[in-house]
Scaffold this motif. Structure first.
Motif, short mmCIF file in Angstrom:
data_model
loop_
_atom_site.label_atom_id
_atom_site.label_comp_id
_atom_site.label_asym_id
_atom_site.label_seq_id
_atom_site.Cartn_x
_atom_site.Cartn_y
_atom_site.Cartn_z
N PRO A 54 7.71 -5.66 19.51
CA PRO A 54 7.45 -5.16 18.34
C PRO A 54 6.40 -5.93 17.76
O PRO A 54 6.23 -7.04 17.79
CB PRO A 54 8.79 -5.73 17.36
CG PRO A 54 9.79 -5.89 18.50
CD PRO A 54 8.89 -6.43 19.87
N VAL A 55 5.16 -5.09 17.14
CA VAL A 55 4.12 -5.57 16.81
C VAL A 55 3.85 -5.14 15.41
O VAL A 55 3.02 -6.00 14.54
CB VAL A 55 2.78 -5.06 17.56
CG1 VAL A 55 3.05 -5.58 18.87
CG2 VAL A 55 2.68 -3.45 17.61
N VAL A 56 4.42 -4.43 14.56
CA VAL A 56 4.40 -3.98 13.29
C VAL A 56 5.57 -3.46 12.78
O VAL A 56 6.39 -2.76 13.33
CB VAL A 56 3.02 -3.16 13.06
CG1 VAL A 56 3.25 -1.80 13.72
CG2 VAL A 56 2.91 -2.88 11.47
N TRP A 57 5.85 -3.72 11.33
CA TRP A 57 7.07 -3.35 10.70
C TRP A 57 6.72 -2.62 9.61
O TRP A 57 5.71 -3.08 8.76
CB TRP A 57 8.13 -4.56 10.49
CG TRP A 57 8.70 -5.01 11.59
CD1 TRP A 57 9.95 -4.94 12.05
CD2 TRP A 57 8.19 -6.14 12.59
NE1 TRP A 57 10.22 -5.73 12.97
CE2 TRP A 57 9.05 -6.28 13.41
CE3 TRP A 57 6.88 -6.54 12.74
CZ2 TRP A 57 8.80 -7.28 14.25
CZ3 TRP A 57 6.61 -7.55 13.54
CH2 TRP A 57 7.56 -7.92 14.52
N TYR A 58 7.27 -1.50 9.19
CA TYR A 58 7.04 -0.51 8.16
C TYR A 58 8.66 -0.06 7.50
O TYR A 58 9.42 -0.10 7.98
CB TYR A 58 6.43 0.62 8.37
CG TYR A 58 5.19 0.62 9.17
CD1 TYR A 58 3.97 0.55 8.40
CD2 TYR A 58 5.19 0.73 10.35
CE1 TYR A 58 2.74 0.40 9.05
CE2 TYR A 58 3.83 0.46 11.05
CZ TYR A 58 2.76 0.46 10.50
OH TYR A 58 1.44 0.55 10.84
N SER A 59 8.62 -0.17 6.22
CA SER A 59 9.79 -0.22 5.52
C SER A 59 9.63 0.50 4.31
O SER A 59 8.50 0.19 3.47
CB SER A 59 10.61 -1.31 5.32
OG SER A 59 10.16 -2.36 4.67
N ASP A 60 10.35 1.44 3.96
CA ASP A 60 10.23 2.03 2.36
C ASP A 60 11.67 1.72 1.79
O ASP A 60 12.62 2.25 2.02
CB ASP A 60 10.25 3.72 2.51
CG ASP A 60 8.63 3.90 2.77
OD1 ASP A 60 7.82 3.58 2.08
OD2 ASP A 60 8.34 4.67 3.72
N PHE A 61 11.44 1.10 0.74
CA PHE A 61 12.67 0.66 -0.12
C PHE A 61 12.94 1.45 -1.26
O PHE A 61 12.09 1.68 -1.88
CB PHE A 61 12.49 -0.82 -0.50
CG PHE A 61 13.48 -1.27 -1.55
CD1 PHE A 61 14.92 -1.56 -1.16
CD2 PHE A 61 13.06 -1.33 -2.88
CE1 PHE A 61 15.74 -2.11 -1.92
CE2 PHE A 61 14.03 -1.97 -3.83
CZ PHE A 61 15.46 -2.11 -3.47
#
Length: 128
Positions: A54-61
């Motif tokens: 895992p190198v990057v995390w994206y999240s839409d709250f």
């Protein structure tokens, strides 16, 4: 039917050293704990069941998956997938985390917007 070129089961390359992007989304103002839990669960699965990093995390709250215009992190992830080549695969809990609207699904899959495969932990393709 969705193009299997982009929606993958991962079994063919779970042992490859791929860089993964983790994506999660929630809807509801009280859903920050759920969002954190989703990201943690996906990350744990990637680390325990694959050789992917895992190198990057994206999240839409608190964002709907019915309109791409509301998913700012998803938009950034799509740009990063094509411009920076920062990762080789996107991992989501369910595809509906990315899109629930058939127009968005068509845009992602058929228009060449999605430049890397997506590994969906659970299969739940819902087109509305």
């Amino acid at each position: 039917m969705l193009d299997q070129k982009f929606i993958v089961d991962g079994s063919d390359f779970k042992n490859l050293p791929l860089r993964s992007a983790i994506y999660a989304r929630t809807l509801g103002i009280d859903s920050m704990e759920m969002l954190t839990s989703r990201l943690d669960s996906i990350t744990k699965l990637v680390r325990e069941e694959t050789t992917w990093e895992p190198v990057v995390w994206y999240s839409d709250f608190n964002r709907s998956a019915r309109c791409l215009c509301e998913q700012f992190e998803l938009q950034e992830m799509l740009i990063d997938a094509s411009d920076s080549h920062a990762f080789d695969i996107i991992v989501v809990g369910r595809f509906s985390q990315m899109a629930r609207n058939s127009n968005i699904i068509d845009y992602l899959l058929e228009d060449g917007t999605l430049k890397v495969p997506v590994y969906c932990i659970e299969e739940d393709i819902i087109v509305t």
